[in-house]
Design an enzyme around this catalytic site. Structure first.
Site, PDB file in Angstrom:
ATOM      1  N   ARG A 224       0.777  -1.103  -0.137  1.00 49.26           N
ATOM      2  CA  ARG A 224       0.170  -0.116  -0.076  1.00 49.26           C
ATOM      3  C   ARG A 224       0.920   1.201  -0.147  1.00 49.26           C
ATOM      4  O   ARG A 224       2.035   1.172   0.710  1.00 49.26           O
ATOM      5  CB  ARG A 224      -0.821   0.322   1.358  1.00 49.26           C
ATOM      6  N   HIS A 272      -1.592   0.865  -9.751  1.00 45.86           N
ATOM      7  CA  HIS A 272      -1.983  -0.054  -8.837  1.00 45.86           C
ATOM      8  C   HIS A 272      -2.869  -1.373  -9.625  1.00 45.86           C
ATOM      9  O   HIS A 272      -3.990  -1.544  -9.563  1.00 45.86           O
ATOM     10  CB  HIS A 272      -3.213   0.638  -8.012  1.00 45.86           C
TER      11      HIS A 272
HETATM   12  P1  NDP Z   1      -1.641 -11.787   4.225  1.00 43.69           P
HETATM   13  O1  NDP Z   1      -2.467 -11.502   5.353  1.00 43.69           O
HETATM   14  O2  NDP Z   1      -1.629 -13.237   3.766  1.00 43.69           O
HETATM   15  O3  NDP Z   1      -0.030 -11.772   4.719  1.00 43.69           O
HETATM   16  C1  NDP Z   1       0.415 -10.553   5.387  1.00 43.69           C
HETATM   17  C2  NDP Z   1       1.878 -10.795   6.002  1.00 43.69           C
HETATM   18  O4  NDP Z   1       2.329  -9.532   6.386  1.00 43.69           O
HETATM   19  C3  NDP Z   1       1.965 -11.833   6.739  1.00 43.69           C
HETATM   20  O5  NDP Z   1       3.277 -12.659   6.683  1.00 43.69           O
HETATM   21  C4  NDP Z   1       2.214 -11.151   8.173  1.00 43.69           C
HETATM   22  O6  NDP Z   1       2.980 -11.721   9.274  1.00 43.69           O
HETATM   23  C5  NDP Z   1       2.885  -9.931   7.816  1.00 43.69           C
HETATM   24  N1  NDP Z   1       2.694  -8.977   8.661  1.00 43.69           N
HETATM   25  C6  NDP Z   1       1.748  -8.239   9.034  1.00 43.69           C
HETATM   26  N2  NDP Z   1       1.930  -7.120  10.036  1.00 43.69           N
HETATM   27  C7  NDP Z   1       3.121  -7.274  10.028  1.00 43.69           C
HETATM   28  C8  NDP Z   1       4.080  -6.644  11.100  1.00 43.69           C
HETATM   29  N3  NDP Z   1       3.510  -5.601  11.972  1.00 43.69           N
HETATM   30  N4  NDP Z   1       5.325  -7.037  11.230  1.00 43.69           N
HETATM   31  C9  NDP Z   1       5.725  -8.156  10.481  1.00 43.69           C
HETATM   32  N5  NDP Z   1       5.178  -8.724   9.526  1.00 43.69           N
HETATM   33  C10 NDP Z   1       3.874  -8.264   9.388  1.00 43.69           C
HETATM   34  O7  NDP Z   1      -1.819 -10.810   3.121  1.00 43.69           O
HETATM   35  P2  NDP Z   1      -1.696 -10.934   1.682  1.00 43.69           P
HETATM   36  O8  NDP Z   1      -0.320 -11.702   1.324  1.00 43.69           O
HETATM   37  O9  NDP Z   1      -2.912 -11.601   0.894  1.00 43.69           O
HETATM   38  O10 NDP Z   1      -1.887  -9.542   1.125  1.00 43.69           O
HETATM   39  C11 NDP Z   1      -0.714  -8.722   1.295  1.00 43.69           C
HETATM   40  C12 NDP Z   1      -1.194  -7.210   1.023  1.00 43.69           C
HETATM   41  O11 NDP Z   1      -0.890  -7.081  -0.418  1.00 43.69           O
HETATM   42  C13 NDP Z   1      -2.722  -6.757   1.040  1.00 43.69           C
HETATM   43  O12 NDP Z   1      -2.940  -6.387   2.586  1.00 43.69           O
HETATM   44  C14 NDP Z   1      -2.764  -5.650   0.140  1.00 43.69           C
HETATM   45  O13 NDP Z   1      -2.294  -4.406   0.874  1.00 43.69           O
HETATM   46  C15 NDP Z   1      -1.548  -5.839  -0.897  1.00 43.69           C
HETATM   47  N6  NDP Z   1      -2.010  -6.070  -2.195  1.00 43.69           N
HETATM   48  C16 NDP Z   1      -1.798  -5.410  -3.149  1.00 43.69           C
HETATM   49  C17 NDP Z   1      -2.086  -5.691  -4.492  1.00 43.69           C
HETATM   50  C18 NDP Z   1      -1.895  -4.737  -5.562  1.00 43.69           C
HETATM   51  O14 NDP Z   1      -2.244  -4.805  -6.744  1.00 43.69           O
HETATM   52  N7  NDP Z   1      -0.775  -3.783  -5.602  1.00 43.69           N
HETATM   53  C19 NDP Z   1      -2.980  -6.887  -4.769  1.00 43.69           C
HETATM   54  C20 NDP Z   1      -3.196  -7.598  -3.648  1.00 43.69           C
HETATM   55  C21 NDP Z   1      -3.024  -7.320  -2.265  1.00 43.69           C
HETATM   56  P3  NDP Z   1       2.347 -13.472   9.774  1.00 43.69           P
HETATM   57  O15 NDP Z   1       2.465 -14.219   8.562  1.00 43.69           O
HETATM   58  O16 NDP Z   1       3.278 -13.489  10.903  1.00 43.69           O
HETATM   59  O17 NDP Z   1       0.980 -12.933  10.398  1.00 43.69           O
HETATM   60  C1  OXD Z   2      -5.897  -5.890  -3.086  1.00 46.20           C
HETATM   61  C2  OXD Z   2      -5.500  -4.763  -4.244  1.00 46.20           C
HETATM   62  O1  OXD Z   2      -5.696  -5.615  -1.880  1.00 46.20           O
HETATM   63  O2  OXD Z   2      -5.952  -5.096  -5.387  1.00 46.20           O
HETATM   64  O3  OXD Z   2      -6.485  -6.897  -3.525  1.00 46.20           O
HETATM   65  O4  OXD Z   2      -4.959  -3.941  -3.811  1.00 46.20           O
END
Ligand code: NDP
Ligand code: OXD
Length: 309
Positions: A224, A272
């Site tokens: 983000r 995006h």
């Molecule tokens: P998940 O919830 O599966 O994974 C999130 C990861 O971040 C986990 O490994 C988690 O750790 C880690 N995490 C969260 N908070 C912390 C912290 N404070 N310190 C360390 N590690 C942290 O999410 P997704 O993989 O499904 O998606 C990730 C993000 O990608 C979405 O939230 C979105 O913002 C972004 N996204 C962007 C897109 C785009 O087109 N640009 C499309 C889709 C998603 P743990 O495993 O230990 O819980």
């Molecule tokens: C998502 C995105 O969060 O597209 O899936 O940003």
């Protein structure tokens, strides 16, 4: 059984077609004209207006159209007790893997430098570095980060991930928690941000953390925009601390025309699009969860709102 759908008009038809095939008994209602609010049991939404979901008294689950749920968590009037479900579906994961691998290879193979050379009609080889000497670091080793890590390992990169809790993914070095962050950054020649946006992760990429990377590191921003302190990133690019960046997400979207990112020679800007939810495959995931709820089970991939993801 009715589901209210809030998506862009162009993608509405694909959702209708997919749900008709999977769950013919599900009635899809349009967000702008949902009919009687008490009929609505499910919502499938992207960025609903604040307070709008609270108007449906019989909601059983709220499905985010995206993996990120920051567009929902920012609503102070979410209906209490209704589970929020993030999007986990193979189309979204595949798209992110493509984008991250493509971008990592782009920086790894010096394509920013070759683009400059092409403009200047310069014919000069830059010494190639094998993938086994290039270290990629992924902030966020969740559904998307771990899928990207796996594919980057296939290319032979040295891959590490940073998460809240330790991970054991084959071939991927695990760093975790605030204590592990600096060591993780110090070994990341190409840094990918795939964290969710939470109170803890907002502004995580700033002068201090970008400064901990090896000099000239590349940065791929696909989590983000608010993860990044944009002025700090610009300073790091201008000093050469960051050698190049691919930016897909921004603090303000669409990126304003006067943003210096548009014309910076060391930045690739895309709107995006790193990945998108694919209605055909995502409807399958939502339909399965609706069946679970109808059978009295909790849906899969419920968000922990206290944790923020
Ligand atoms: P998940 O919830 O599966 O994974 C999130 C990861 O971040 C986990 O490994 C988690 O750790 C880690 N995490 C969260 N908070 C912390 C912290 N404070 N310190 C360390 N590690 C942290 O999410 P997704 O993989 O499904 O998606 C990730 C993000 O990608 C979405 O939230 C979105 O913002 C972004 N996204 C962007 C897109 C785009 O087109 N640009 C499309 C889709 C998603 P743990 O495993 O230990 O819980
Ligand atoms: C998502 C995105 O969060 O597209 O899936 O940003």
């Amino acid at each position: 059984m009715a589901l209210v759908l809030k998506t862009d008009i162009e993608r509405g038809d694909s959702w209708h077609r997919a749900f008709r095939a999977l769950l013919p008994e599900l009635e899809l209602r349009d967000w702008r004209a949902p009919g009687a609010p008490e009929d609505i049991e499910f919502a499938l939404v992207w960025a609903p207006e604040q307070g709008a979901l609270a108007k449906f008294p019989n909601l059983k689950a709220i499905f985010s159209i995206g993996a990120g749920i920051d567009h929902l968590a920012s609503d102070p009037d979410l209906p209490p007790g209704v589970p929020i479900v993030r999007m986990v579906e193979p189309g979204l994961t595949a798209g992110m893997v493509e984008f991250v691998v493509m971008s990592a290879l782009y920086h790894h193979r010096f394509m920013l430098d070759y683009a400059v050379q092409q403009r200047e009609k310069v014919w000069r080889e830059i010494e190639q570095i094998p993938t086994f000497r290039r270290r990629v670091g992924i902030l966020g080793l969740g559904v998307l980060g771990s899928a990207c890590a796996e594919k980057l390992c296939d290319f032979g990169f040295q891959v590490a991930g940073w998460s809240r809790r330790p991970k054991s993914q084959v071939g991927v070095e695990s760093f975790h928690d605030a204590d592990g962050l600096t060591a993780f950054l110090k070994r990341s020649d190409i840094l990918v941000c795939l964290l969710p946006l939470t109170d803890e992760t907002e502004g995580i990429l700033n002068a201090e953390t970008l400064g901990a990377l090896p000099h000239g590191a590349a940065f791929i921003s696909v989590g983000r925009g608010k993860h990044v302190v944009e002025t700090d990133l610009l300073s790091a690019l201008d000093s050469g601390q960051i050698g190049g960046a691919t930016l897909d997400v921004f603090r303000e979207e669409p990126l304003p025309p006067d943003s210096p990112f548009w014309s910076h020679p060391r930045i690739v800007v895309v709107p995006h699009i790193a990945s998108m939810t694919i209605a055909e495959t995502a409807a399958e995931a939502v339909a399965q969860n609706i069946r679970r709820v109808q059978a009295g089970q909790p849906p899969e991939h419920i968000v922990d709102l206290d944790r923020g993801y």
